[in-house]
Design a protein around this motif. Structure first.
Motif, short mmCIF file in Angstrom:
data_model
loop_
_atom_site.label_atom_id
_atom_site.label_comp_id
_atom_site.label_asym_id
_atom_site.label_seq_id
_atom_site.Cartn_x
_atom_site.Cartn_y
_atom_site.Cartn_z
N GLN A 113 -30.94 11.15 1.89
CA GLN A 113 -30.11 10.48 1.43
C GLN A 113 -31.80 9.67 1.15
O GLN A 113 -31.00 8.79 1.25
CB GLN A 113 -29.35 10.13 2.62
N ASP B 273 -14.50 0.37 -2.67
CA ASP B 273 -13.03 1.68 -3.28
C ASP B 273 -11.94 1.16 -4.39
O ASP B 273 -11.57 2.14 -5.10
CB ASP B 273 -12.81 1.72 -1.61
N VAL C 162 -21.22 0.30 -7.03
CA VAL C 162 -21.99 0.27 -5.95
C VAL C 162 -22.68 -0.67 -5.49
O VAL C 162 -23.25 -2.29 -6.02
CB VAL C 162 -23.12 1.18 -6.63
N ARG D 25 -18.17 5.07 7.67
CA ARG D 25 -17.64 5.76 6.20
C ARG D 25 -19.38 6.23 6.38
O ARG D 25 -20.07 6.40 6.43
CB ARG D 25 -17.75 4.36 5.75
N ASP E 80 -20.58 8.60 4.85
CA ASP E 80 -21.77 9.03 3.83
C ASP E 80 -22.05 8.65 2.48
O ASP E 80 -22.28 8.82 1.58
CB ASP E 80 -19.55 10.40 2.49
N PHE E 81 -21.87 7.21 3.30
CA PHE E 81 -22.43 5.70 2.35
C PHE E 81 -22.48 6.06 1.56
O PHE E 81 -22.75 5.53 0.66
CB PHE E 81 -24.01 5.94 3.25
N LYS E 82 -20.57 6.32 0.97
CA LYS E 82 -20.57 6.52 -0.34
C LYS E 82 -20.95 5.15 -1.53
O LYS E 82 -20.20 3.56 -1.05
CB LYS E 82 -18.41 6.38 -0.37
N ASN E 83 -21.37 4.45 -1.78
CA ASN E 83 -21.56 4.26 -3.10
C ASN E 83 -22.40 2.61 -2.65
O ASN E 83 -22.15 1.15 -2.75
CB ASN E 83 -20.06 2.98 -3.60
N GLY F 44 -28.68 6.04 1.32
CA GLY F 44 -27.68 5.71 1.13
C GLY F 44 -26.31 7.23 0.50
O GLY F 44 -27.04 8.04 1.00
N ASP F 45 -25.68 6.56 -0.30
CA ASP F 45 -24.96 7.88 -1.18
C ASP F 45 -25.71 8.66 -1.84
O ASP F 45 -26.69 8.60 -2.63
CB ASP F 45 -24.36 6.80 -1.79
N GLU G 30 -25.51 11.49 -3.70
CA GLU G 30 -25.20 10.64 -4.69
C GLU G 30 -26.12 10.28 -5.83
O GLU G 30 -26.68 10.20 -7.01
CB GLU G 30 -23.40 10.90 -5.82
#
Length: 403
Positions: free
Chosen positions: A91, A196, A201, A230, A232-235, A258-259, A261
């Motif tokens: 991350q 969401d 992003v 949050r 997982d810090f998605k986006n 962060g995210d 991915e």
């Protein structure tokens, strides 16, 4: 040539040089520049020593991802500063300053292969890398204005739903450049909900986070996400740098977090981009992120400087102490009819003080340039020099009023 290059506008400092063309500043005054946000406080000696000690590693190519010790210096600081847990393996990534990372992140995230150009949203006024990175990624940029009546908070509600539906990336600058505004938790909640819904992003530019004037430090993006569950810090990707925090703009060192991915895709891009951090810079970075005493001292110098300068300027301009960062975002007096460029040019000519016209830092939308009628003053030099500049500005304004 890449045809997208033709879309780029001149950088604010190029426009400033053009504005001053043909002007000979008053030789009775030594030059003082408040125009460029380049830290001038001394670099701590221990960082210099760590840099030179790290030169022993010049015989090896650095890894794009950085070694584990470097990444753990980032995650350790994030835990101490914000109370957030970030995985050092997946991350975080080292970057060569937040500027190149902001540009490269847009190239990683934006998908311009569809029939309709994607949108990137930027605050207005803004750091010009947001615009340039968007245009060179093949996207359309949409500006969300800052609102003086709300302490220069960005008016995200001004963005239409059909624009949000095309948005792939938004840039958030908190504390803001040039306004110094800090985004509160409710606004983060709003942006997370929009992310969401539409899948874009959020790039959180936080390079000014350690220069603040209240007891409570500025809220960070990862911190806001954690408070809202949050984890997982998605986006979400935050970007920060040592330049302002540790007075090492020439080191070109920072990190993103962060995210996982997005970080994975960003690492792939950076592997081909050739942007690995050298070993000596990494050694100095580890030392800097591991020490807070020099940051506290640096912040105290800025607080003393702003305490000396702000009251002087408040008497003649629309200006107040910002939430954070090292800029004053000052409204020019009514006598200049909102002409920030004429104000800056005359101040330079008569008193040899450089300030940056606010209109150079913003774009006109709907017939309104939110930077017009303001100037940005970077209080980066020593207290005496900044105070002298403030006194000259007061004289300049008062003499205009009397003429």
């Amino acid at each position: 040539m890449n045809p997208l290059l033709a879309k780029l506008q001149p950088y604010p400092f190029e426009r400033l040089r053009t504005l001053f063309t043909g002007v000979t500043p008053n030789p009775d005054f030594t030059p003082i520049s408040l125009g460029i946000g380049e830290p001038k406080h001394p670099t701590p000696a221990f960082i210099r020593h760590a840099l030179t000690d790290g030169l022993a590693g010049l015989e090896a190519y650095p890894a794009t991802a950085g070694d584990l010790k470097l990444r753990e210096s980032f995650t350790g600081w994030l835990q101490r500063r914000y109370g957030v847990a970030v995985d050092a393996a997946t991350q975080v990534l080292p970057v060569n300053g937040s500027r190149e990372a902001l540009f490269a992140l847009a190239q990683t995230v934006v998908d311009a292969s569809g029939p309709v150009p994607p949108v990137v949203i930027s605050p207005d006024p803004f750091y010009q890398i947001y615009e340039g990175s968007t245009l060179l990624a093949g996207a359309e940029i949409v500006y969300a204005p800052s609102v003086p009546e709300r302490n220069f908070a960005v008016d995200w509600d001004s963005v239409p739903e059909e624009v949000w539906a095309r948005t792939q990336l938004i840039f958030v600058c908190s504390p803001g450049n040039p306004t110094g505004a800090v985004m509160p938790l409710d606004e983060w909640r709003k942006l997370f909900a929009l992310s969401d819904r539409y899948g874009f992003v959020i790039a959180a530019d936080e390079c000014y986070s350690e220069i603040y004037f209240r007891d409570e430090p500025p809220l960070g993006g990862l911190e806001a996400a954690t408070e809202l569950g949050r984890t997982d810090f998605k986006n979400l990707v935050m970007l920060t740098s040592l330049s302002k925090r540790s007075n090492v703009p020439g080191l070109r060192s920072g990190f993103v977090a962060g995210d996982a991915e997005i970080i994975k895709a960003f690492l792939l891009y950076r592997t081909y981009h050739g942007s690995a951090m050298g070993g000596a810079v990494a050694a100095a970075s580890i030392a800097a992120w591991g020490d807070e005493a020099h940051v506290v001292e640096n912040r105290a110098m800025y607080r003393a400087k702003f305490a000396a300068v702000t009251p002087l300027l408040e008497a003649v301009m629309d200006v107040r102490l910002p939430d954070a960062a090292f800029y004053l975002w000052a409204g020019v007096p009514a006598a200049w009819n909102d002409d920030d460029q004429a104000f800056a040019r005359a101040l330079y000519a008569q008193y040899n003080v450089t300030v940056l016209p606010g209109s150079f830092l913003a774009r006109e939308v709907g017939g309104v340039n939110p930077g017009q009628g303001r100037v940005r003053m970077a209080l980066v030099a020593g207290t005496d020099e900044c105070t002298e500049a403030a006194r000259r500005i007061v004289d300049f304004i008062q003499n205009r009023a009397l003429s």
